[in-house]
Design a protein around this motif. Structure first.
Motif, mmCIF file in Angstrom:
data_model
loop_
_atom_site.group_PDB
_atom_site.id
_atom_site.type_symbol
_atom_site.label_atom_id
_atom_site.label_comp_id
_atom_site.label_asym_id
_atom_site.label_seq_id
_atom_site.Cartn_x
_atom_site.Cartn_y
_atom_site.Cartn_z
ATOM 1 N N CYS A 167 -9.559 -2.544 3.665
ATOM 2 C CA CYS A 167 -10.534 -3.589 3.331
ATOM 3 C C CYS A 167 -9.829 -4.901 2.992
ATOM 4 N N LEU A 168 -8.751 -4.822 2.234
ATOM 5 C CA LEU A 168 -8.026 -6.029 1.860
ATOM 6 C C LEU A 168 -7.411 -6.694 3.088
ATOM 7 N N VAL A 218 -11.484 -2.343 -4.411
ATOM 8 C CA VAL A 218 -11.434 -3.650 -3.752
ATOM 9 C C VAL A 218 -12.084 -4.716 -4.628
ATOM 10 N N ILE A 256 -13.947 1.217 -2.486
ATOM 11 C CA ILE A 256 -14.593 -0.095 -2.457
ATOM 12 C C ILE A 256 -14.734 -0.669 -3.853
ATOM 13 N N MET A 280 -8.827 1.103 0.531
ATOM 14 C CA MET A 280 -8.708 -0.183 -0.165
ATOM 15 C C MET A 280 -7.838 -1.138 0.645
ATOM 16 N N ASP A 294 0.854 -1.189 0.000
ATOM 17 C CA ASP A 294 0.000 0.000 0.000
ATOM 18 C C ASP A 294 0.890 1.239 0.000
ATOM 19 N N CYS A 325 -10.037 -7.895 -6.337
ATOM 20 C CA CYS A 325 -10.434 -9.295 -6.097
ATOM 21 C C CYS A 325 -10.741 -10.003 -7.415
#
Length: 420
Positions: free
Chosen positions: A34-35, A185, A182, A31, A21, A189
């Motif tokens: 969240c990860l 994210v 989001i 992000m 990051d 994924c």
């Protein structure tokens, strides 16, 4: 308040994924947060000596930023001088080991350091590289500076909120950054899943402006499908295209009512008509359809406003709940945090911070049947994990000590205190 893991049925879905990051402030850090919650090892990379600009953002306590704490929980902290060739070499070793790289610098800025997508993908073809910027990496505005506020203004969203004839208000939440975060994210994924089949990573180009334009669920299609006749504008406290749906003033606060559906309106009209001594309001055929309510909106709003204005928020909600009309109080943050529903859903996290002690922060809205994504690890101090990360890349103790002495690896003073 959720404070412990109670779902350990399966490993978290991103366990084994390493994320670098190298972002700052909000969209990128969100992000990464969240990860991390989804199980990835997220390494927050910062520059000496100020680090992420978010570290200086209010609310500040004992030199620590709540803003930074919220968006960087669950991460490891590496603070490194990339202007020193040794620091850049360490960073390249780190990216070689990574699955995902996050950055939110102006397009082209990281190419100068050899940290752009092309350079890193040549070293690590499987890397999923996610860039966040105001306008994206293509188009005439690509290299212009921008923030969430700029995207909100340009997207058309700001032009639709507030009271007609007055300047649009600030939203007071970072809508563009969080929405873009989001979406990033989801894209990351998907790219990781695609890599399982192809073996190849890719560059994800996320723009705040794009994301906010995509958020229009009504404005764009109403304009295009009407041939330009319908131009959404400021409407104040209700939606003229969705009557009755808006904010109303009670004796001690504000209430929102969502009675735009025919049956809900009829139930509300019966109650209002009875209470105000205006029987038959529910039988008025002008209000029996959404189109009719929209056409006669001002006539409909008058009795509703009078009914709400005559009672307290609690009385309004009790009456509306009794007839199954969706409604809620306009709550302040203190009321939100005390809300039993928020507490029952585990939407507040309590963490132990090495400087601040116990801290309470918002949780993410992920609720899985077999995963617990509540992060109990506080955001890292600047450079908190320098040594362990360098060791994982093959650096020996003497090498690490030399990098520390030369300022290639930097840690804030609180790190030594926390390790003592």
């Amino acid at each position: 308040m959720q404070t412990k893991n109670d779902k350990n049925n399966q490993p978290l879905p991103l366990q084994g994924i390493r994320v670098i990051d190298y972002s700052h402030f909000l969209a990128g850090p969100y992000m990464g947060r969240c990860l991390a919650a989804l199980g990835a090892e997220v390494i927050k990379v910062e520059r000496p000596t100020a680090g992420d600009a978010g570290r200086a953002h209010a609310f500040m306590v004992d030199g620590q930023s709540g803003y930074f704490l919220q968006q960087n929980m669950g991460k490891k902290g590496l603070c490194i001088n990339l202007k020193d060739p040794r620091g850049l070499a360490l960073m390249h070793k780190l990216t070689d080991s990574a699955d995902v790289f996050l950055e939110n610098y102006r397009p082209g800025a990281l190419d100068k350091l050899g940290l752009g997508y092309k350079a890193l993908a040549e070293r690590n073809p499987g890397l999923v590289y996610c860039s966040v910027s105001a306008y994206g990496h293509t188009g005439p505005d690509a290299r212009r500076a921008g923030f969430g506020l700029i995207a909100e203004a340009k997207s058309g969203i700001m032009a639709m909120v507030g009271t007609p004839g007055e300047p649009p208000p600030l939203l007071r939440i970072a809508l563009g950054d969080m929405y873009t975060g989001i979406h990033g994210v989801a894209a990351i994924c998907a790219a990781l899943f695609g890599r399982v089949r192809s073996g190849q990573g890719q560059h994800i180009d996320m723009a705040l402006y794009d994301c906010l334009v995509s958020m229009h669920e009504y404005a764009v299609q109403s304009y295009t499908l009407s041939g330009g006749a319908e131009l959404p504008v400021q409407t104040g406290h209700d939606l003229p295209q969705s009557t009755l749906y808006g904010v109303f003033t009670a004796t001690d606060g504000y209430v929102v009512i969502a009675a735009q559906v025919d049956d809900a309106w009829k139930r509300l009209a019966l109650r209002i008509g009875t209470d105000l001594g205006q029987p038959g309001l529910e039988d008025d055929s002008r209000f029996h359809s959404l189109a009719g309510r929209n056409t006669h909106r001002l006539e409909l709003l008058q009795p509703v406003r009078a009914w709400v204005a005559s009672r307290s928020v609690a009385d309004c909600l009790a009456a509306l709940d009794a007839i199954d009309v969706p409604a809620a109080k306009v709550q302040n943050i203190d009321e939100v945090l005390a809300d039993p529903q928020i507490q029952a859903r585990g939407m507040l996290i309590e963490q132990d911070h090495p400087v601040l002690g116990k801290v309470r922060l918002p949780n993410l809205p992920f609720h899985f049947s077999a995963y617990n994504t509540t992060v109990l690890q506080a955001a890292p101090l600047m450079g908190q994990h320098n040594r362990s990360i360098a060791q994982s890349l093959g650096y020996g103790a003497d090498d690490i000590a030399q990098l520390e002495r030369d300022g290639v690896l930097y840690a804030e003073a609180a790190v030594a205190t926390a390790e003592a």
